[in-house]
Motif scaffolding. Structure first.
Motif, PDB file in Angstrom:
ATOM      1  N   HIS A 444       0.834  -1.216   0.000  1.00 48.72           N
ATOM      2  CA  HIS A 444       0.000   0.000   0.000  1.00 48.72           C
ATOM      3  C   HIS A 444       0.861   1.254   0.000  1.00 48.72           C
ATOM      4  CE1 HIS A 444      -4.027  -1.725   0.485  1.00 48.72           C
ATOM      5  NE2 HIS A 444      -3.485  -2.634   1.286  1.00 48.72           N
ATOM      6  N   LEU A 445       1.955   1.227   0.751  1.00 48.94           N
ATOM      7  CA  LEU A 445       2.845   2.387   0.797  1.00 48.94           C
ATOM      8  C   LEU A 445       3.508   2.621  -0.555  1.00 48.94           C
ATOM      9  CD1 LEU A 445       4.483   1.823   4.303  1.00 48.94           C
ATOM     10  CD2 LEU A 445       2.880   3.644   3.665  1.00 48.94           C
ATOM     11  N   ASP A 446       3.898   1.533  -1.225  1.00 49.89           N
ATOM     12  CA  ASP A 446       4.514   1.678  -2.548  1.00 49.89           C
ATOM     13  C   ASP A 446       3.546   2.314  -3.534  1.00 49.89           C
ATOM     14  OD1 ASP A 446       6.826   0.537  -1.622  1.00 49.89           O
ATOM     15  OD2 ASP A 446       6.367  -1.474  -2.346  1.00 49.89           O
ATOM     16  N   GLN A 447       2.271   1.932  -3.447  1.00 46.89           N
ATOM     17  CA  GLN A 447       1.274   2.482  -4.364  1.00 46.89           C
ATOM     18  C   GLN A 447       0.960   3.937  -4.041  1.00 46.89           C
ATOM     19  OE1 GLN A 447      -2.002  -0.229  -3.950  1.00 46.89           O
ATOM     20  NE2 GLN A 447      -0.878  -1.953  -4.834  1.00 46.89           N
ATOM     21  N   ASP A 449       3.021   6.036  -2.512  1.00 50.09           N
ATOM     22  CA  ASP A 449       4.248   6.830  -2.624  1.00 50.09           C
ATOM     23  C   ASP A 449       4.336   7.802  -1.448  1.00 50.09           C
ATOM     24  OD1 ASP A 449       6.641   7.485  -3.736  1.00 50.09           O
ATOM     25  OD2 ASP A 449       5.817   8.952  -5.128  1.00 50.09           O
ATOM     26  N   THR A 450       4.471   9.098  -1.717  1.00 49.01           N
ATOM     27  CA  THR A 450       4.712  10.076  -0.640  1.00 49.01           C
ATOM     28  C   THR A 450       3.436  10.496   0.070  1.00 49.01           C
ATOM     29  OG1 THR A 450       4.557  11.875  -2.245  1.00 49.01           O
ATOM     30  CG2 THR A 450       6.756  10.995  -1.774  1.00 49.01           C
ATOM     31  N   ASP A 451       2.271  10.139  -0.484  1.00 45.19           N
ATOM     32  CA  ASP A 451       1.013  10.588   0.103  1.00 45.19           C
ATOM     33  C   ASP A 451       0.413   9.565   1.056  1.00 45.19           C
ATOM     34  OD1 ASP A 451       1.141  12.925  -1.382  1.00 45.19           O
ATOM     35  OD2 ASP A 451       0.140  12.016  -3.106  1.00 45.19           O
ATOM     36  N   ALA A 452       1.183   8.588   1.458  1.00 52.87           N
ATOM     37  CA  ALA A 452       0.650   7.555   2.349  1.00 52.87           C
ATOM     38  C   ALA A 452       0.295   8.152   3.696  1.00 52.87           C
ATOM     39  CB  ALA A 452       1.683   6.447   2.526  1.00 52.87           C
ATOM     40  N   PRO A 453      -0.837   7.753   4.258  1.00 54.07           N
ATOM     41  CA  PRO A 453      -1.226   8.264   5.589  1.00 54.07           C
ATOM     42  C   PRO A 453      -0.166   7.918   6.635  1.00 54.07           C
ATOM     43  CG  PRO A 453      -3.052   7.126   4.514  1.00 54.07           C
ATOM     44  CD  PRO A 453      -1.833   6.856   3.688  1.00 54.07           C
ATOM     45  N   ALA A 454       0.000   8.817   7.589  1.00 54.19           N
ATOM     46  CA  ALA A 454       1.025   8.623   8.615  1.00 54.19           C
ATOM     47  C   ALA A 454       0.748   7.387   9.456  1.00 54.19           C
ATOM     48  CB  ALA A 454       1.092   9.858   9.510  1.00 54.19           C
ATOM     49  N   ASP A 455      -0.546   7.076   9.687  1.00 59.12           N
ATOM     50  CA  ASP A 455      -0.835   5.918  10.527  1.00 59.12           C
ATOM     51  C   ASP A 455      -0.473   4.604   9.831  1.00 59.12           C
ATOM     52  OD1 ASP A 455      -2.872   6.094   8.674  1.00 59.12           O
ATOM     53  OD2 ASP A 455      -4.497   5.725  10.103  1.00 59.12           O
ATOM     54  N   VAL A 456      -0.555   4.585   8.484  1.00 56.59           N
ATOM     55  CA  VAL A 456      -0.136   3.388   7.748  1.00 56.59           C
ATOM     56  C   VAL A 456       1.376   3.225   7.856  1.00 56.59           C
ATOM     57  CG1 VAL A 456      -0.063   2.244   5.506  1.00 56.59           C
ATOM     58  CG2 VAL A 456      -2.096   3.520   6.187  1.00 56.59           C
ATOM     59  N   ARG A 457       2.098   4.319   7.731  1.00 59.17           N
ATOM     60  CA  ARG A 457       3.567   4.246   7.853  1.00 59.17           C
ATOM     61  C   ARG A 457       3.975   3.797   9.255  1.00 59.17           C
ATOM     62  NH1 ARG A 457       6.437   6.228   3.741  1.00 59.17           N
ATOM     63  NH2 ARG A 457       5.387   7.565   2.210  1.00 59.17           N
TER      64      ARG A 457
END
Length: 778
Positions: A444-447, A449-457
């Motif tokens: 999900h993070l790869d898809q 990219d930079t707009d991934a939600p902070a909670d997912v990271r």
């Protein structure tokens, strides 16, 4: 009941029927001795006039009833009558079918029921009515049976039905599957499900014989089918074309694979799909919806969980139990036969299946979060047991939360899943659980990219951290360190003390095992800072205990002893058995080192009292402490026995780090006894395990042991050459260095000055020496 069924008395000859009026079974009855005895006992009870055999389709109700009819025929003055109602669809048809089977000719076309009652009133008869389920919903059916019981006081009625009749006079006997074998080694002859598979396979292929290589696969088939006789017979028919291993794989893919091509089989029994279709048609729409939604549960559930996830009322759940589509297991939970669950899951797709799956995941995420406090307390054992029972549902919820992703739900489950797998010693399972979830979030993070939600990271970093712990526990220290280093920037940026605490605590433990005491102290201090922010006694004690271990390894035994005593008092209100056992074990060792024998004994006894019976790592650790203590007391046989038991358990759970430490102590026992061959074997095994786990401290211990053997066998030069890289290694503890220095002084005195100088001027590289020893043993 399962325990009683394992007692298998000698089977009577059931090949010849005792009445020509009862159908002759096409095959012998296998493995139903317990059920037959219970049914006969109930039929001989004067209070039992109506007995219903219930169970899902294909469970063997008809075959049991047929056998009972034959065996009980002589017990009744007018014998037994077996009447199949499979093709009957009305009350009038029941009356005429029963009358025809009994040889009753109606003298008029009016009031057929009264004529049947008059015929039965003076009979002493066992009336067996087979396949009654399609008639249960008709109000006339129970009324007719009640009239039989009222008008014919010496008639007993035995019925078979997928659904209980639910009338006051009814007694119910639930027919279960045949006895299935465990997953590990077993004797095929001891399990009736395996018997049935073999006999059925021989009908399909006359030369079939159960080969040793097929035993495990046949056991797997029987477990997948949960002992369902029809399913086993359908599976066995495929030996004409497939191996048992292939049959098991096909069943796992799709139960529709199980079907007959035999022309003389009833349509409803030609496949499991047909069996379940018949049951499905007998349900009303609300029951169908609930059954389909219940298919999201794996391994059963409580009625509270079923109600919250599916919206089912208790009456609907009870109705599905009555219709043999649900059952209560030994713990009182609701359970569904796995093949029925698969069938119901097909119908879930027709409903709003995604919503039900989401409700299921939400329920178990919150449920596990609610158990975390118990898991870290004196209530640990009960929490572990209830999590174990619900593990299939929890894993299903975890996978769904990772795939969506739902980081909030993962956060609720992470700590519980971490400590459960740690306490159970499920290191491989724990690593897979966290790594797979981290992989899902990584995609999900790869898809994004930079707009991934902070909670997912943050969730991905936490998953890496916990997954790294189990990687470390399995002895892959470099991989664990890389995972923790990758996750650290995200954790630091989020600045959540709970997640930072575990990250630093894990790295402290790893540094202790690798012998990097400088890093261990730095990480322990960081753990202490985060523990104070969390402000829970469990967390506060962990960092203090780590600092006490560091003091002990650096030679400050008295200080370590005092610190552990303070930790013990801190943890007493918490009552976590794992931590209490670990702390008391160290206090036992420290007290012995300080010469406080009485205190040491009291600590050991207290540690054993906290030890949970199913805590494998805790048990192995306690045995390790005990073995070390017995060696110091000169009780060598007891020391060896305790250490060997410890070694077996650590090896079983895959803890290579601890294996290396125990092997060192086994080597020391053998060395003390003068058994140099056994000592060499143990020290080399320790060296190998420690090398695999990238743990340097145990390597230095094992190398010291090997050097001692060389000195004992008259090889002072080799002993000195091996001691030098050990003494220069930063992972060597103070105790190891002191013992190595003493041995160095001894062997130096046995060498000529020029030879000693030559060795000391050209010391061997530590890594090269270890690799050489592992390769050649010399």
């Amino acid at each position: 009941m399962q325990a009683a069924r394992r007692q298998r008395p000698a089977s009577p000859d059931r090949s010849a029927p005792r009445s020509s009026a009862i159908p002759v079974p096409a095959t012998p009855l296998l493995g139903r001795e317990f059920e037959l005895a219970e049914i006969h006992r109930l039929l001989h009870d004067p209070h039992c006039r109506l007995l219903t055999l219930t169970g899902p389709g294909g469970i063997g109700k008809t075959r049991l009833a047929l056998q009972i009819a034959h065996e009980a025929h002589a017990d009744f003055q007018d014998g037994a009558a077996f009447i199949s109602l499979a093709a009957v669809d009305s009350l009038e048809a029941i009356t005429t079918t029963v009358a025809n089977a009994l040889g009753l000719a109606f003298h008029t076309e009016s009031d057929l029921s009264r004529q049947l009652m008059d015929f039965l009133c003076n009979k002493r008869l066992l009336l067996v009515l087979d396949n009654l389920e399609q008639l249960v919903s008709s109000a006339g059916t129970p009324a007719m049976l009640q009239r039989v019981l009222q008008c014919a006081p010496h008639v007993k009625v035995l019925t078979t039905s997928r659904e209980r009749l639910n009338i006051s006079q009814e007694w119910v006997f639930e027919v279960q599957g045949l006895l299935t074998p465990p997953a590990d080694d077993f004797d095929p002859a001891a399990y009736t499900a395996v018997d049935l598979f073999v006999q059925s396979a021989r009908r399909a292929r006359a030369d079939y014989d159960l080969r040793p290589d097929d035993v495990t696969a046949v056991g797997r088939i029987c477990r997948l089918l949960e002992g369902l006789p029809l399913g086993i017979e359908l599976a066995a028919a495929w030996v004409r074309a497939l191996s048992p291993r292939d049959i098991a794989r096909e069943i796992e893919r799709n139960f529709n694979f199980l079907a007959y091509t035999l022309r003389d089989m009833p349509e409803r029994h030609r496949s499991l799909q047909a069996v379940f279709d018949h049951s499905w048609r007998l349900l009303d729409q609300p029951e169908r919806q609930v059954l389909a939604r219940l298919s999201v549960f794996r391994g059963g559930c409580t009625h509270e969980a079923a109600a919250q996830v599916t919206g089912a009322s208790l009456l609907t759940l009870l109705s599905l139990i009555d219709k043999s589509l649900l059952r209560r297991d030994e713990q009182g939970n609701l359970a569904m036969h796995e093949l029925i669950r698969q069938y119901a899951a097909q119908h879930l797709i027709e409903l709003d299946g995604a919503h039900t799956v989401e409700q299921h995941a939400a329920y178990y995420a919150n449920w596990l979060a609610g158990l975390v406090d118990d898991l870290f307390s004196a209530r640990q054992a009960s929490a572990l047991a209830v999590i174990q029972r619900n593990l299939p549902n929890l894993r299903s919820a975890w996978r769904w939360a990772a795939q969506q992703p739902r980081p909030g739900w993962l956060f609720k489950m992470m700590t519980g899943f971490y400590y459960f797998n740690e306490l159970r010693g499920y290191f491989n399972e724990g690593e897979a659980l966290f790594q797979q979830a981290a992989g899902e979030l990584g995609r999900h993070l790869d898809q994004a990219d930079t707009d991934a939600p902070a909670d997912v990271r943050l969730a991905a970093a936490c998953l890496q951290t916990f997954g790294g712990w189990f990687t470390f526990r399995l002895g892959h220290t470099d991989q664990a360190l890389a995972a923790w280093a990758s996750a650290a920037p995200v954790l630091e940026a989020a600045d959540d003390p709970a997640w930072l605490f575990f990250s630093h605590a894990f790295q402290t433990f790893a540094a202790l095992y690798t012998g990097d005491l400088v890093t261990a102290r730095q990480q322990a201090e960081a753990t202490r800072r985060q523990g104070r922010r969390v402000n829970q006694l469990w967390h506060l004690g962990v960092s203090e205990a780590h600092l006490a271990v560091i003091d002990y390894l650096e030679g400050r035994t008295a200080e370590a002893y005092q610190q552990f005593q303070a930790v013990l008092e801190m943890w007493r209100p918490v009552g976590d058995p794992r931590l209490m056992t670990w702390c008391l074990g160290y206090l036992h060792t420290l007290a012995l080192t300080l010469g406080r024998t009485d205190e040491a004994v009291s600590y050991l006894e207290a540690g054993l009292s906290y030890l949970a019976a199913d805590d494998r790592w805790g048990k192995a650790t306690t045995l390790n402490f005990l073995g070390q203590a017995r060696l110091k007391q000169g009780r060598h046989a007891e020391a060896r026995a305790a250490l060997q038991d410890s070694l077996s358990t650590f090896a079983e759970i895959g803890d290579r780090l601890s294996v290396s430490g125990v092997q060192v102590w086994l080597g020391r026992v053998a060395l003390t006894e003068g058994n140099l061959t056994a000592a060499r074997h143990a020290f080399l095994a320790a060296l190998s395990a420690a090398h695999d786990a990238q743990a340097h401290a145990p390597q230095t211990e094992a190398l010291l042991g090997l050097a001692q053997i060389e000195a004992h066998t008259g090889q002072p030069a080799t002993a000195l050459a091996w001691l030098l890289p050990l003494l220069d290694h930063p992972a060597a503890t103070r105790d190891t260095r002191e013992r190595a220095q003493q041995l160095r002084a001894d062997v130096q005195g046995a060498l000529p000055p020029d030879q000693r100088a030559a060795i000391e001027d050209r010391p061997i590289d530590f890594t090269q020496l270890i690799n050489s020893l592992l390769l050649t043993g010399t």
